[in-house]
Design an enzyme around this catalytic site. Sequence first.
Site, short mmCIF file in Angstrom:
data_model
loop_
_atom_site.label_atom_id
_atom_site.label_comp_id
_atom_site.label_asym_id
_atom_site.label_seq_id
_atom_site.Cartn_x
_atom_site.Cartn_y
_atom_site.Cartn_z
N LYS A 10 0.82 -1.22 0.00
CA LYS A 10 0.00 0.00 0.00
C LYS A 10 0.86 1.27 0.00
O LYS A 10 2.07 1.22 0.28
CB LYS A 10 -0.94 -0.03 1.22
N TYR A 50 -12.39 -2.30 -3.69
CA TYR A 50 -12.94 -2.50 -2.34
C TYR A 50 -14.47 -2.43 -2.32
O TYR A 50 -15.05 -2.11 -1.28
CB TYR A 50 -12.36 -1.45 -1.39
N ASN A 113 -2.28 0.08 6.89
CA ASN A 113 -1.74 -1.18 7.41
C ASN A 113 -0.80 -1.90 6.45
O ASN A 113 -0.68 -3.11 6.47
CB ASN A 113 -2.89 -2.08 7.89
N HIS A 116 -2.17 -5.47 1.63
CA HIS A 116 -3.45 -6.17 1.47
C HIS A 116 -3.15 -7.59 1.03
O HIS A 116 -2.19 -7.81 0.30
CB HIS A 116 -4.31 -5.49 0.41
N GLU A 127 -9.81 -10.75 -7.44
CA GLU A 127 -8.85 -9.64 -7.28
C GLU A 127 -7.71 -9.73 -8.31
O GLU A 127 -7.26 -8.70 -8.83
CB GLU A 127 -8.29 -9.65 -5.86
P1 CMP Z 1 -7.33 -4.75 3.70
O1 CMP Z 1 -6.79 -6.08 4.06
O2 CMP Z 1 -6.76 -4.07 2.50
O3 CMP Z 1 -8.92 -4.87 3.51
C1 CMP Z 1 -9.81 -3.83 3.78
C2 CMP Z 1 -9.13 -2.65 4.39
O4 CMP Z 1 -9.98 -1.76 5.04
C3 CMP Z 1 -8.18 -3.11 5.49
O5 CMP Z 1 -7.08 -3.77 4.93
C4 CMP Z 1 -7.88 -1.80 6.18
O6 CMP Z 1 -6.92 -1.03 5.48
C5 CMP Z 1 -9.24 -1.11 6.07
N1 CMP Z 1 -10.00 -1.24 7.32
C6 CMP Z 1 -10.52 -2.35 7.86
N2 CMP Z 1 -11.17 -2.07 9.00
C7 CMP Z 1 -11.05 -0.74 9.17
C8 CMP Z 1 -11.51 0.16 10.16
N3 CMP Z 1 -12.22 -0.25 11.21
N4 CMP Z 1 -11.21 1.47 10.03
C9 CMP Z 1 -10.51 1.89 8.96
N5 CMP Z 1 -10.04 1.08 7.98
C10 CMP Z 1 -10.31 -0.22 8.10
#
Ligand code: CMP
Length: 139
Positions: A10, A50, A113, A116, A127
Site C-alpha cells: 500500500k 474495495y 496497514n 493487502h 482480485e
Molecule cells: P485490507 O486487508 O486491505 O482490507 C480492507 C481494508 O480496510 C483493510 O485492509 C484496512 O486497510 C481497512 N479497514 C478495515 N477495517 C477498518 C476500520 N475499522 N477502520 C478503517 N479502515 C479499516
Amino acid sequence: MTEQTLAIIKPDAVKKDAIGDIISRYEKAGLKPVAVRMMRMSKSVAEGFYAVHRQRPFFDSLTTFMASGPVVVLVLEGKDAVKRNRELMGATDPAKAAPGTIRAAHGTNIEFNAVHGSDSAESARVEINYFFSSMELGV
Ligand code: CMP
C-alpha cells in the site's frame, strides 16, 4: 495445494521504502511473485477493488488512501498461498498483529496497514483478474 493470491503493497509502505523488505518476506516464505506491477490507482479503481466494503464507514477514507500514492500489486504463488500470506501479514490492525509479521513491522494503524492480501481463494481469483490480464498472468 499450490494456489495464487493477490497482494498489494500500500501507499504507506511504498513511502517508507519497504517494498524490498516486503517482497523479500514473500520470497523467503515460499510465495513466488508471478506477476508484479507498480501503479497509482485512481479513486474509482480503488472503489471498484474495495466494492465489498462500500457500506462501511471507512470506505471513503480507505479508497482515498489507496489512491494517495503508488502501490505495488502482485500475484503470489505457492503452497496454500492465501492462508500463508495472511499469516505473513498479521492481523488487520497492526497493533494486534503478531511480532514478526509485515503489519507489525510496517503498519501504522488499522487503515494504514502496509499490505493487502486476498481473504479466500475465491476473492483471490476476482482480485487477480481485477488487476492483471491473461497475458501478464501467462495463461
Ligand atoms: P485490507 O486487508 O486491505 O482490507 C480492507 C481494508 O480496510 C483493510 O485492509 C484496512 O486497510 C481497512 N479497514 C478495515 N477495517 C477498518 C476500520 N475499522 N477502520 C478503517 N479502515 C479499516
